[in-house]
Design an enzyme around this catalytic site. Sequence first.
Site, PDB file in Angstrom:
ATOM      1  N   CYS A   1       1.344  -1.267  -0.123  1.00  0.00           N
ATOM      2  CA  CYS A   1      -0.306   0.365   0.426  1.00  0.00           C
ATOM      3  C   CYS A   1       0.631   1.551  -0.024  1.00  0.00           C
ATOM      4  CB  CYS A   1      -0.933  -0.150   1.430  1.00  0.00           C
ATOM      5  SG  CYS A   1      -2.042   1.826   1.361  1.00  0.00           S
TER       6      CYS A   1
ATOM      7  N   HIS B   1      -4.382   1.423   7.761  1.00  0.00           N
ATOM      8  CA  HIS B   1      -4.692   0.607   6.767  1.00  0.00           C
ATOM      9  C   HIS B   1      -6.338   0.830   7.361  1.00  0.00           C
ATOM     10  CE1 HIS B   1      -4.330  -0.384   2.593  1.00  0.00           C
ATOM     11  NE2 HIS B   1      -5.381  -0.960   3.406  1.00  0.00           N
TER      12      HIS B   1
ATOM     13  N   ASN C   1     -13.288   9.159  -2.261  1.00  0.00           N
ATOM     14  CA  ASN C   1     -13.771   8.477  -3.374  1.00  0.00           C
ATOM     15  C   ASN C   1     -13.756   6.985  -3.034  1.00  0.00           C
ATOM     16  OD1 ASN C   1     -13.716   9.737  -5.877  1.00  0.00           O
ATOM     17  ND2 ASN C   1     -11.940  10.609  -5.987  1.00  0.00           N
TER      18      ASN C   1
ATOM     19  N   GLY D   1     -13.808   6.267  -8.694  1.00  0.00           N
ATOM     20  CA  GLY D   1     -11.754   6.291  -9.686  1.00  0.00           C
ATOM     21  C   GLY D   1     -11.174   6.310  -8.493  1.00  0.00           C
TER      22      GLY D   1
ATOM     23  N   HIS E   1      -6.098   2.479   0.267  1.00  0.00           N
ATOM     24  CA  HIS E   1      -6.026   3.805   1.676  1.00  0.00           C
ATOM     25  C   HIS E   1      -7.614   4.513   1.956  1.00  0.00           C
ATOM     26  CE1 HIS E   1      -2.987   3.691   5.341  1.00  0.00           C
ATOM     27  NE2 HIS E   1      -3.792   4.544   5.319  1.00  0.00           N
TER      28      HIS E   1
ATOM     29  N   HIS F   1      -8.840   7.874   2.628  1.00  0.00           N
ATOM     30  CA  HIS F   1      -8.360   9.513   2.217  1.00  0.00           C
ATOM     31  C   HIS F   1      -9.582  10.256   1.421  1.00  0.00           C
ATOM     32  CE1 HIS F   1      -7.622   7.181  -2.289  1.00  0.00           C
ATOM     33  NE2 HIS F   1      -7.933   8.483  -2.184  1.00  0.00           N
TER      34      HIS F   1
HETATM   35  P1  AMP Z   1      -8.370   8.366  -5.306  1.00  0.00           P
HETATM   36  O1  AMP Z   1      -8.409   8.356  -6.736  1.00  0.00           O
HETATM   37  O2  AMP Z   1      -9.501   9.301  -4.709  1.00  0.00           O
HETATM   38  O3  AMP Z   1      -7.819   7.030  -5.058  1.00  0.00           O
HETATM   39  O4  AMP Z   1      -7.183   9.481  -5.552  1.00  0.00           O
HETATM   40  C1  AMP Z   1      -5.895   8.985  -4.863  1.00  0.00           C
HETATM   41  C2  AMP Z   1      -4.786  10.290  -4.945  1.00  0.00           C
HETATM   42  O5  AMP Z   1      -3.626   9.733  -4.732  1.00  0.00           O
HETATM   43  C3  AMP Z   1      -4.846  10.948  -6.315  1.00  0.00           C
HETATM   44  O6  AMP Z   1      -5.347  12.818  -6.728  1.00  0.00           O
HETATM   45  C4  AMP Z   1      -3.197  10.399  -6.239  1.00  0.00           C
HETATM   46  O7  AMP Z   1      -2.838  11.584  -7.136  1.00  0.00           O
HETATM   47  C5  AMP Z   1      -2.656  11.053  -5.270  1.00  0.00           C
HETATM   48  N1  AMP Z   1      -1.407  10.254  -5.023  1.00  0.00           N
HETATM   49  C6  AMP Z   1      -0.915   9.292  -5.799  1.00  0.00           C
HETATM   50  N2  AMP Z   1      -0.108   8.322  -5.163  1.00  0.00           N
HETATM   51  C7  AMP Z   1       0.729   9.548  -4.538  1.00  0.00           C
HETATM   52  C8  AMP Z   1       1.745  10.434  -3.689  1.00  0.00           C
HETATM   53  N3  AMP Z   1       3.493   8.833  -3.808  1.00  0.00           N
HETATM   54  N4  AMP Z   1       2.141  11.343  -2.864  1.00  0.00           N
HETATM   55  C9  AMP Z   1       0.993  12.201  -3.236  1.00  0.00           C
HETATM   56  N5  AMP Z   1      -0.492  11.923  -3.562  1.00  0.00           N
HETATM   57  C10 AMP Z   1      -0.854  10.619  -4.594  1.00  0.00           C
HETATM   58 ZN    ZN Z   2      -2.482   1.626   3.656  1.00  0.00          ZN
END
Ligand code: AMP
Ligand code: ZN
Length: 116
Positions: free
Chosen positions: A4, A46, A87, A93, A98, A100
């Site tokens: 993850c 997690h 989301n 999408g 994890h 957020h």
């Molecule tokens: P979601 O579509 O809600 O799962 O959003 C995942 C978000 O994580 C996206 O906006 C990505 O740009 C962001 N993301 C993915 N990898 C990283 C990373 N290493 N550091 C910061 N943001 C990230």
């Molecule tokens: Zn995680």
Amino acid sequence: MDECIFCKIAAGDIKSDIVYEDEKVIAFKDINPAAPVHLLVIPRKHVPSLLEIGEEDKELIGHIHLVLQKLARDFKIDRSGFRVINNCGKDSGQAVFHLHFHLLGGRPLPQNLGGQ
Ligand code: AMP
Ligand code: ZN
């Protein structure tokens, strides 16, 4: 959760632009910002998605919202306004499984919440 990416960020194994952290949560800048302010707030624990939040996580989810409020103030989008997005699952999408919360602001945000 070995694979993850957000667990790795929380553990410090992957670099990120951290803007807040405490014993329960961490917040960092989204790597692909969709607005002038685009932060992600995650629990250190997690939890794959909103669907897996349990009774035992009630305090954690409340705490995350107080952190969102603090960050909105710190990044000076509290007066102009902001959006919090979670989301969950395929049609949303969700790309990282994890839990957020996106915090977006710094410009007027699109009003077509359902897309299209
Ligand atoms: P979601 O579509 O809600 O799962 O959003 C995942 C978000 O994580 C996206 O906006 C990505 O740009 C962001 N993301 C993915 N990898 C990283 C990373 N290493 N550091 C910061 N943001 C990230
Ligand atoms: Zn995680």
